[in-house]
Design a protein around this motif. Structure first.
Motif, PDB file in Angstrom:
ATOM      1  N   PHE A 208      -3.254  28.199  37.267  1.00 54.38           N
ATOM      2  CA  PHE A 208      -2.650  29.008  38.286  1.00 54.38           C
ATOM      3  C   PHE A 208      -2.344  28.392  39.614  1.00 54.38           C
ATOM      4  O   PHE A 208      -3.436  28.023  40.102  1.00 54.38           O
ATOM      5  N   GLY A 209      -1.308  27.927  40.050  1.00 56.14           N
ATOM      6  CA  GLY A 209      -0.916  27.037  41.088  1.00 56.14           C
ATOM      7  C   GLY A 209      -0.320  27.918  42.089  1.00 56.14           C
ATOM      8  O   GLY A 209       0.121  28.896  41.940  1.00 56.14           O
ATOM      9  N   GLY A 210      -0.580  27.229  43.474  1.00 56.70           N
ATOM     10  CA  GLY A 210       0.107  28.029  44.420  1.00 56.70           C
ATOM     11  C   GLY A 210       0.812  26.811  45.342  1.00 56.70           C
ATOM     12  O   GLY A 210       1.197  25.951  45.007  1.00 56.70           O
ATOM     13  N   GLU A 211       0.997  27.197  46.689  1.00 60.83           N
ATOM     14  CA  GLU A 211       1.756  26.561  47.692  1.00 60.83           C
ATOM     15  C   GLU A 211       1.072  25.041  47.828  1.00 60.83           C
ATOM     16  O   GLU A 211       1.838  24.078  47.770  1.00 60.83           O
ATOM     17  N   GLY A 212      -0.174  24.895  47.403  1.00 58.61           N
ATOM     18  CA  GLY A 212      -0.854  23.660  47.422  1.00 58.61           C
ATOM     19  C   GLY A 212      -0.428  22.693  46.571  1.00 58.61           C
ATOM     20  O   GLY A 212      -0.739  21.180  46.658  1.00 58.61           O
ATOM     21  N   CYS A 213       0.208  23.120  45.673  1.00 57.00           N
ATOM     22  CA  CYS A 213       1.011  22.144  44.557  1.00 57.00           C
ATOM     23  C   CYS A 213       2.441  21.629  45.034  1.00 57.00           C
ATOM     24  O   CYS A 213       2.891  21.024  43.829  1.00 57.00           O
ATOM     25  N   ARG A 214       2.803  22.175  45.999  1.00 60.07           N
ATOM     26  CA  ARG A 214       4.115  21.644  46.481  1.00 60.07           C
ATOM     27  C   ARG A 214       4.421  20.156  46.150  1.00 60.07           C
ATOM     28  O   ARG A 214       5.563  19.610  45.740  1.00 60.07           O
ATOM     29  N   ASP A 215       3.470  19.200  46.657  1.00 60.31           N
ATOM     30  CA  ASP A 215       3.571  17.872  46.549  1.00 60.31           C
ATOM     31  C   ASP A 215       2.862  17.311  45.590  1.00 60.31           C
ATOM     32  O   ASP A 215       2.745  16.019  45.203  1.00 60.31           O
ATOM     33  N   ALA A 216       2.701  18.128  44.366  1.00 63.65           N
ATOM     34  CA  ALA A 216       1.778  17.737  43.157  1.00 63.65           C
ATOM     35  C   ALA A 216       2.467  18.153  41.716  1.00 63.65           C
ATOM     36  O   ALA A 216       1.642  18.440  40.784  1.00 63.65           O
ATOM     37  N   ARG A 217       3.723  18.686  41.972  1.00 66.09           N
ATOM     38  CA  ARG A 217       4.365  19.111  40.679  1.00 66.09           C
ATOM     39  C   ARG A 217       4.169  18.339  39.449  1.00 66.09           C
ATOM     40  O   ARG A 217       3.453  18.677  38.367  1.00 66.09           O
ATOM     41  N   ASP A 218       4.265  16.780  39.557  1.00 65.06           N
ATOM     42  CA  ASP A 218       4.280  16.212  38.365  1.00 65.06           C
ATOM     43  C   ASP A 218       2.853  15.900  37.767  1.00 65.06           C
ATOM     44  O   ASP A 218       2.587  16.038  36.593  1.00 65.06           O
ATOM     45  N   GLU A 219       1.820  15.994  38.742  1.00 63.48           N
ATOM     46  CA  GLU A 219       0.381  15.882  38.313  1.00 63.48           C
ATOM     47  C   GLU A 219      -0.234  17.198  37.482  1.00 63.48           C
ATOM     48  O   GLU A 219      -0.774  17.203  36.715  1.00 63.48           O
ATOM     49  N   VAL A 220       0.450  18.452  38.107  1.00 67.28           N
ATOM     50  CA  VAL A 220       0.036  19.726  37.512  1.00 67.28           C
ATOM     51  C   VAL A 220       0.782  19.603  36.327  1.00 67.28           C
ATOM     52  O   VAL A 220      -0.014  20.264  35.195  1.00 67.28           O
ATOM     53  N   LEU A 221       1.939  19.478  35.990  1.00 68.00           N
ATOM     54  CA  LEU A 221       2.559  19.339  34.638  1.00 68.00           C
ATOM     55  C   LEU A 221       1.867  18.436  33.697  1.00 68.00           C
ATOM     56  O   LEU A 221       1.853  18.671  32.576  1.00 68.00           O
ATOM     57  N   GLN A 222       1.652  17.366  34.196  1.00 68.01           N
ATOM     58  CA  GLN A 222       0.912  16.372  33.357  1.00 68.01           C
ATOM     59  C   GLN A 222      -0.448  16.817  32.813  1.00 68.01           C
ATOM     60  O   GLN A 222      -0.841  16.871  31.506  1.00 68.01           O
ATOM     61  N   LEU A 223      -1.266  17.632  33.610  1.00 66.84           N
ATOM     62  CA  LEU A 223      -2.342  18.087  33.343  1.00 66.84           C
ATOM     63  C   LEU A 223      -2.187  19.012  32.328  1.00 66.84           C
ATOM     64  O   LEU A 223      -2.724  19.209  31.310  1.00 66.84           O
ATOM     65  N   ALA A 224      -1.168  19.943  32.489  1.00 60.54           N
ATOM     66  CA  ALA A 224      -0.708  21.069  31.568  1.00 60.54           C
ATOM     67  C   ALA A 224      -0.497  20.536  30.416  1.00 60.54           C
ATOM     68  O   ALA A 224      -0.993  21.115  29.220  1.00 60.54           O
ATOM     69  N   SER A 225       0.362  19.396  30.228  1.00 61.61           N
ATOM     70  CA  SER A 225       0.572  18.908  28.995  1.00 61.61           C
ATOM     71  C   SER A 225      -0.528  18.122  28.199  1.00 61.61           C
ATOM     72  O   SER A 225      -0.663  18.492  26.916  1.00 61.61           O
ATOM     73  N   LEU A 226      -1.261  17.547  28.919  1.00 65.16           N
ATOM     74  CA  LEU A 226      -2.485  17.043  28.536  1.00 65.16           C
ATOM     75  C   LEU A 226      -3.505  17.903  27.808  1.00 65.16           C
ATOM     76  O   LEU A 226      -3.950  17.529  26.785  1.00 65.16           O
ATOM     77  N   ARG A 227      -3.567  18.922  28.351  1.00 66.19           N
ATOM     78  CA  ARG A 227      -4.552  19.909  27.775  1.00 66.19           C
ATOM     79  C   ARG A 227      -4.053  21.182  26.996  1.00 66.19           C
ATOM     80  O   ARG A 227      -4.734  22.083  26.869  1.00 66.19           O
ATOM     81  N   HIS A 228      -2.741  21.185  27.041  1.00 64.41           N
ATOM     82  CA  HIS A 228      -2.043  22.409  26.511  1.00 64.41           C
ATOM     83  C   HIS A 228      -2.403  23.639  27.173  1.00 64.41           C
ATOM     84  O   HIS A 228      -2.751  24.647  26.545  1.00 64.41           O
ATOM     85  N   ALA A 229      -2.134  23.629  28.641  1.00 61.76           N
ATOM     86  CA  ALA A 229      -2.511  24.878  29.248  1.00 61.76           C
ATOM     87  C   ALA A 229      -1.475  25.492  29.756  1.00 61.76           C
ATOM     88  O   ALA A 229      -0.508  24.857  30.299  1.00 61.76           O
TER      89      ALA A 229
END
Length: 370
Positions: A208-229
């Motif tokens: 569950f992401g918030g404003e703090g992910c603004r400069d981290a979209r690629d990393e969040v999506l990579q984590l989600a893909s890696l762990r199927h989250a």
């Protein structure tokens, strides 16, 4: 050549990267507004019909552009109108420099016409207030206010009596460079190892992401893909994490929709990334909760956090991802995505329904225009 207090304020705003000042012309604000006029090639005064609107506009610009913005109010009711907007700016983390002009300095404390106590009125919606009663306090107090706005992400304020605005600054104080760069930090390696172990052990992870992910979209999506989250998000992260994200499952809370509610209800590990989401009743009550935020004051104040880590989301995830393996089981993700599709279909019913013959539904019209 020496400059007056108002001219120093303009120079500092330009040094901070401010390009617009919202407000209304008149009364005690005129010395500062006149200094802005003389710097019109670099700094634009944006007139508004009400100072409250000016404060909201300044906050919106700051959040959209990532640069600090300024707003000004005249003494008494002019500045009081700023209050609602500045509360929103400060709570939203918008870097806003507020210039509150005041009654003539010899009249302070005499119940002068339209006199208020701005240092008390704005105390709860600012990170810093500098009360400039003498030109000898410039530019130091204005620097502190600007740095509070930029580095602490909120409202930094100076209070300037109208007569002080035109006074010459003969011996400027604190001519050091203005601090404008926020440091980025990440958790210790031992804490990242602990986090990796918990993620690896999870069979139903949810992000569950918030404003703090603004400069981290690629990393969040990579984590989600890696762990199927599945990935849910707050309103302020909708523009970051929704479009082009195959794991996106919508929002929760008072404006919630999609499969996020199911994911939060069924997950065994909830990763709160850069969010101070206020509605704790919508968060999981049984899952292990990990929160990552660069503001330590956010950790654990909305949810019962099992592991709270202070760090920039992007830098933290870049250090975390090499510690994780590719998860093979997609069952939880696929189920949550199915719920999301069902929920979206239910919403689309309002878009596709042509109404009862008494006119078109507003959802259909809005979708057609969009």
């Amino acid at each position: 050549m020496s400059k007056n207090v108002a001219e120093h304020l303009v120079d500092l705003m330009l040094a901070a990267g401010i390009r617009h000042v919202y407000g209304m012309v008149g009364d005690s604000a005129n010395p500062v507004i006149d200094a802005i006029r003389r710097a019109a090639d670099e700094l634009t005064f944006v007139p508004v019909r009400n100072e409250e609107a000016g404060a909201f506009a300044a906050g919106a610009e700051a959040l959209i552009t990532g640069r600090p913005t300024a707003v000004i109010g005249s003494s008494g009711p002019g500045s009081l109108h700023l209050l609602n907007g500045l509360y929103d700016c400060d709570r939203s983390g918008a870097p806003v420099f507020a210039i509150v002009t005041h009654v003539p300095s010899p009249e302070i404390g005499t119940d002068y016409f339209q006199e208020t106590r701005p240092e008390l009125i704005f105390a709860d919606c600012t990170r810093y207030i500098g009360y400039i009663t003498s030109p000898s306090q410039m530019p130091r107090l204005a620097v502190l206010a600007l740095e509070a706005a930029i580095l602490e992400r909120g409202v930094g304020m100076v209070i300037v009596p109208g007569d002080v605005g035109v006074m010459e600054v003969e011996g400027p104080t604190d001519n050091r460079p203005l601090g404008k760069s926020r440091p980025k930090i990440r958790p210790l390696d031992v804490d990242l190892d602990t986090l990796a172990e918990r993620i690896e052990a999870s069979s139903r992870p949810m992000i569950f992401g918030g404003e703090g992910c603004r400069d981290a979209r690629d990393e969040v999506l990579q984590l989600a893909s890696l762990r199927h989250a599945p990935v849910g998000y707050s309103y302020r992260a909708k523009d970051i994490l929704e479009a082009g994200n195959p794991n996106a499952v919508g929002m929760t809370g008072l404006l919630g929709w999609g499969g996020a509610h199911h994911g939060l209800a069924e997950c065994d590990l909830l990763l709160l990334l850069g969010t101070d989401f206020p509605y704790r009743d919508f968060l999981s009550t049984h899952a292990t909760i990990v929160q990552i935020d660069d503001n330590p004051g956010h950790l654990g104040r909305r949810a019962n956090v099992d592991l709270g880590l202070v760090g920039d989301v992007g830098d933290t995830l870049r250090c975390l991802l090499p510690r994780l393996t590719q998860r093979l089981d997609r069952a939880f993700l696929d189920t949550t995505l199915e719920r999301h599709v069902e929920a979206v279909d239910r919403i689309q019913a309002y878009v596709n329904h042509e109404g009862s013959g008494q006119g078109l539904r507003p959802e259909m019209v809005a979708t057609a225009i969009s």
